[in-house]
Write an enzyme that holds these catalytic residues in place. Structure first.
Site, PDB file in Angstrom:
ATOM      1  N   HIS A 133       0.838  -0.943   0.151  1.00 57.48           N
ATOM      2  CA  HIS A 133      -0.293  -0.220  -0.004  1.00 57.48           C
ATOM      3  C   HIS A 133       0.930   1.341   0.003  1.00 57.48           C
ATOM      4  O   HIS A 133       1.551   1.677   0.887  1.00 57.48           O
ATOM      5  CB  HIS A 133      -0.819  -0.096   0.884  1.00 57.48           C
ATOM      6  CG  HIS A 133      -1.770  -0.856   1.424  1.00 57.48           C
ATOM      7  ND1 HIS A 133      -2.622  -1.973   2.208  1.00 57.48           N
ATOM      8  CD2 HIS A 133      -1.846  -1.778   0.031  1.00 57.48           C
ATOM      9  CE1 HIS A 133      -2.981  -3.058   2.045  1.00 57.48           C
ATOM     10  NE2 HIS A 133      -3.211  -3.098   1.289  1.00 57.48           N
ATOM     11  N   HIS A 174       3.061  -2.729   7.235  1.00 58.41           N
ATOM     12  CA  HIS A 174       2.395  -1.449   6.318  1.00 58.41           C
ATOM     13  C   HIS A 174       2.093  -0.515   7.490  1.00 58.41           C
ATOM     14  O   HIS A 174       3.378  -0.306   8.747  1.00 58.41           O
ATOM     15  CB  HIS A 174       0.869  -2.985   6.899  1.00 58.41           C
ATOM     16  CG  HIS A 174       0.930  -3.097   5.104  1.00 58.41           C
ATOM     17  ND1 HIS A 174       0.103  -3.010   4.159  1.00 58.41           N
ATOM     18  CD2 HIS A 174       1.728  -4.182   5.121  1.00 58.41           C
ATOM     19  CE1 HIS A 174       0.015  -4.156   3.341  1.00 58.41           C
ATOM     20  NE2 HIS A 174       1.000  -4.736   4.178  1.00 58.41           N
ATOM     21  N   GLU A 196       1.862   4.398   2.879  1.00 59.25           N
ATOM     22  CA  GLU A 196       2.141   3.934   3.785  1.00 59.25           C
ATOM     23  C   GLU A 196       3.784   3.976   4.006  1.00 59.25           C
ATOM     24  O   GLU A 196       4.386   2.694   4.338  1.00 59.25           O
ATOM     25  CB  GLU A 196       1.477   2.739   4.676  1.00 59.25           C
ATOM     26  CG  GLU A 196       0.503   2.340   4.462  1.00 59.25           C
ATOM     27  CD  GLU A 196      -0.839   0.630   4.370  1.00 59.25           C
ATOM     28  OE1 GLU A 196       0.413   0.055   4.390  1.00 59.25           O
ATOM     29  OE2 GLU A 196      -1.844   0.941   4.668  1.00 59.25           O
ATOM     30  N   GLU A 220       2.526  -3.244  11.352  1.00 61.27           N
ATOM     31  CA  GLU A 220       1.204  -2.219  11.333  1.00 61.27           C
ATOM     32  C   GLU A 220       2.101  -1.090  12.397  1.00 61.27           C
ATOM     33  O   GLU A 220       2.157  -1.462  13.613  1.00 61.27           O
ATOM     34  CB  GLU A 220      -0.531  -2.748  11.756  1.00 61.27           C
ATOM     35  CG  GLU A 220      -0.802  -3.141  10.940  1.00 61.27           C
ATOM     36  CD  GLU A 220      -1.732  -3.411   9.148  1.00 61.27           C
ATOM     37  OE1 GLU A 220      -0.536  -1.794   8.797  1.00 61.27           O
ATOM     38  OE2 GLU A 220      -1.520  -3.309   8.043  1.00 61.27           O
TER      39      GLU A 220
END
Length: 376
Positions: free
Chosen positions: A168, A261, A171, A337
């Site tokens: 992504h 991410h 990010e 994350e």
């Protein structure tokens, strides 16, 4: 001096609706542009010029319908006057509008959803890393926009470790993490790096989505495809990035994998695993839990209380890379994350979650892997 707002540069994204220049200050209304051929949007990156000594108010008006509207409450935009240091801006969110207030000392100031990691910096990282002893660079192929997809390989051990980031593209903290990890792995005086390179072979893709990164996308590639939903049946037409990386993984096998991410809403660093894959084993799960818990013990920037819901038995989404790799290879796979907001447990009032903290986390993650590498 004329007030100007522009985003026609690497990873730029904003649409100007209006600019009001009055003796009291400057106020602009703006919109974030959707990813190409997609409804996703949340990433912004733009420059405001002609504002030295002025009070500036920037209102991004279409946040209510963005990809993750829960990401706006409590969020602070990043700004920079030198494009090196990215500080937290005075920011509030109400009624679908994100309002950013600044009083710049210089005529040009840059704003972004998070500190950008440009494609130019990516190429500098690849060039630097490829010149380090024992590192081999390989171009896996080209993206839909014709950009190279880069793979770095180092180490001589039998364990096959894959680290990949920025599926992504918005990010950007994920590639800052990669820079930190590569700094540590290539340090010949670092005992953790020496051990890991002896025990494992590392395959590193610092940026899985060059096209989305350059285009200023939040979540998709040049075709509007979310790459982290392509891992079950990747194709060169929709997602050459996943097709090429998964093919390289099939060549080597995968023992350990980390997909890096950023999360828009949760103000913490956390891991997501592969619970719910059909062939899950007690060994896989035990090693994942041990890695997660050891990381929590080693760095205060990581925690285990907040994160994503765990999939039920047999309910894992195999189109996502972590699940696909755990199922396909029996790997210990995980998704890391990091927050766009600050780390609520350990806040930094000046920088929030930052490139420096992302880079340090990359180094810390490797240290935990070194403790477990013989058992992976």
């Amino acid at each position: 001096m004329t007030i100007s707002i522009s985003s026609a540069f690497d990873s730029g994204n904003i649409r100007v609706l209006s600019i009001d220049d009055t003796p009291a200050g400057v106020r602009a209304e703006l919109e974030i542009v959707r990813d190409h051929q997609s409804d996703f949007y949340q990433w912004f990156h733009f420059r405001v010029a002609g504002v030295a000594g002025r009070d500036v108010e920037l209102a991004i008006t279409n946040c209510a319908h963005s990809a993750y509207p829960d990401g706006w409450p409590g969020y602070q935009a990043r700004y920079s006057e030198d494009r090196e240091n990215w500080l937290l801006a005075d920011t509030d969110y109400a009624d679908g509008t994100l309002t950013i207030r600044l009083s710049p000392d210089v005529n040009a100031v840059w704003l972004a959803y998070f500190a950008p990691y440009s494609m130019e910096r990516h190429h500098d990282l690849i060039a630097w890393a490829a010149c380090q002893p024992g590192v081999v660079h390989r171009e896996l192929g080209l993206t839909l926009d014709g950009q190279p997809l880069d793979l770095l390989t180092l180490g001589e051990g039998r364990k096959q470790v894959w680290l990949y980031a920025r599926q992504h593209p918005g990010e950007s903290m994920a590639e800052w993490w990669m820079e930190g990890a590569l700094e540590r792995l290539t340090d010949e005086e670092d005992a953790v790096a020496r051990l890991l390179r002896q025990k494992a072979t590392f395959h590193i893709v610092p940026n899985m989505n060059p096209d989305g990164s350059r285009r200023g996308h939040l979540r998709t590639n040049a075709a509007g495809v979310n790459l982290n939903r392509e891992w079950h049946e990747p194709s060169m037409e929709r997602g050459p990035e996943v097709f090429l990386v998964r093919a390289a993984m099939d060549e080597t096998g995968v023992d350990f994998a980390m997909d890096v991410h950023g999360d828009e809403a949760i103000p913490a660093v956390f891991l997501a695993g592969f619970e719910g894959i059909p062939s899950i084993t007690d060994r896989q799960l035990e090693l994942f839990h041990r890695y997660r818990d050891t990381l929590a013990a080693r760095t205060p920037d990581f925690q285990t209380k907040r994160g994503y819901p765990v999939a039920g038995e047999g309910k894992a989404n195999l189109s996502m890379s972590t699940n696909q790799l755990a199922e396909r290879f029996g790997a210990v796979a995980m998704t890391l994350e990091m927050p766009f907001k600050d780390n609520e447990d350990l806040p930094d009032s000046d920088y929030g979650w930052s490139p420096a903290r992302s880079m340090q986390l990359g180094k810390d993650c490797l240290a935990v892997l070194a403790e477990m590498i013989d058992e992976i």
